[in-house]
Design a protein around this motif. Structure first.
Motif, PDB file in Angstrom:
ATOM      1  N   SER A  86       3.639   1.427  -0.034  1.00  0.00           N
ATOM      2  CA  SER A  86       4.933   0.650  -0.115  1.00  0.00           C
ATOM      3  C   SER A  86       6.046   1.671  -0.405  1.00  0.00           C
ATOM      4  N   MET A 146       4.200   0.936   6.247  1.00  0.00           N
ATOM      5  CA  MET A 146       4.992   0.353   5.315  1.00  0.00           C
ATOM      6  C   MET A 146       5.171  -0.975   5.347  1.00  0.00           C
ATOM      7  N   ALA A 159       9.758  -3.114   1.980  1.00  0.00           N
ATOM      8  CA  ALA A 159       9.658  -1.932   0.998  1.00  0.00           C
ATOM      9  C   ALA A 159      11.193  -1.264   0.549  1.00  0.00           C
ATOM     10  N   ASP A 171       7.338  -2.827  -7.217  1.00  0.00           N
ATOM     11  CA  ASP A 171       6.682  -2.731  -5.756  1.00  0.00           C
ATOM     12  C   ASP A 171       5.690  -1.674  -5.592  1.00  0.00           C
TER      13      ASP A 171
END
Length: 322
Positions: free
Chosen positions: A79, A101, A105, A232
């Protein structure tokens, strides 16, 4: 030897990354000690190259690839923090890198990953399998896959932060009771346990407490009903047999922290410690500040694992914790 990784592997990794990684210090705060009643030593990996501990494991893994196997490059999935670590390590070693990713992100992490010369391939974290995407790319290009935590070299590299903690405490003639560590897939937590020799308390965001539940159940459990989180960097859906094996032997009960507690920790780090820490990198500090980990009368190490935070998120944390 513990589940394929030993403390000697961590020592070897320390030698491998010595000339490229930052040897981050241990820091103390009178304000933090007064609030918690303990002696808290902070390991600010937000000051590490690429802004997180992930550079340690990434460089150790890539540097261990034989020269004849480097031409195909590497493929990683992340991420953001592992992405940047792998991209920069690949740049230093003159290897091509492709990073898978999630499409959501943080823009800052995507931009910095690309700035190191890596190609970015996006996926939907809720509907697509990042591992399968990375495997397909690696097979096509003859590349080496570099997982974010399910790799002995990566775990050993993360463990170098624990080795530094142990050596710095020993130099001060101090002994810690345990370490409090931010936890997603368990690479950092298991590495710290190996490198420092300390029991570790894995801390996860609310809704992503799969490691804590897995330790209780004595088997790997996945995140239930994954949803959005400001952390995240810690949105891993399950740990691996490698990291779970280490933590099942060396971890204390895991805990989770709320988003309000995380934002308060981000704000505390900025106002009192003068450090910029991202939400996912602040969960261990949040646990200590919220009293979810009792450190009264104890000496503990607390990891600040990363500092890659968008301006908007950072401002929100400061504003909502005013």
């Amino acid at each position: 030897m513990t589940q394929g990784v030993s403390r000697m592997d961590v020592v070897v990794a320390a030698g491998r990354i010595e000339d490229v990684a930052v040897r981050t210090p241990l820091l103390r705060s009178d304000v933090l000690d007064a609030l918690t009643g303990g002696e808290v030593w902070l390991k600010p990996e937000c000051l590490q190259r690429t802004g997180s501990f992930k550079f340690r494991g990434a460089y150790n893994r890539l540097a261990a690839i034989s020269p004849e196997d480097r031409s195909g490059g590497v493929v990683a999935y992340s991420s953001g923090n592992h992405a940047q670590g792998v991209a920069f390590a690949a740049k230093l070693l003159n290897m091509p890198a492709t990073i898978v990713m999630p499409s959501d992100a943080p823009g800052l992490k995507v931009a910095r990953t690309r700035s190191h010369g890596a190609e970015v391939v996006f996926y939907d974290r809720l509907t697509e399998d990042r591992g399968a995407i990375a495997t397909a790319i690696a097979k096509k290009r003859g590349a080496v896959i570099v997982p974010p935590f399910d790799d002995p070299f990566v775990v050993a590299g993360q463990g170098t932060a624990g080795l530094e903690i142990a050596r710095d405490l020993e130099a001060m003639d101090k002994t810690a009771d345990f370490a409090v560590v931010c936890c997603g897939g368990g690479g950092l937590a298991s590495g710290i346990a190996l490198g420092s020799g300390l029991p570790v308390v894995p801390v996860e965001p609310q809704g992503y407490d799969d490691v804590a539940r897995s330790l209780v159940a004595r088997k790997i459990l996945a995140v239930e009903n994954p949803g959005p989180t400001i952390c995240d960097a810690l949105q891993t859906l399950f740990c691996s047999p490698l990291t779970f094996g280490i933590l099942s032997e060396r971890a204390l009960p895991g805990i989770w922290v709320s988003e309000a507690e995380v934002m308060a920790a981000v704000a505390f780090a900025f106002r009192e410690l003068k450090l910029v820490v991202e939400p996912g990198g602040a969960v261990a500090l949040a646990a200590v500040l919220a009293g979810k980990v009792d450190v009264r009368g104890k000496t503990v190490a607390v990891l600040l694992s990363g500092g890659n935070v968008d301006t908007e998120m950072f401002t929100r944390c400061l504003r909502e914790s005013a």
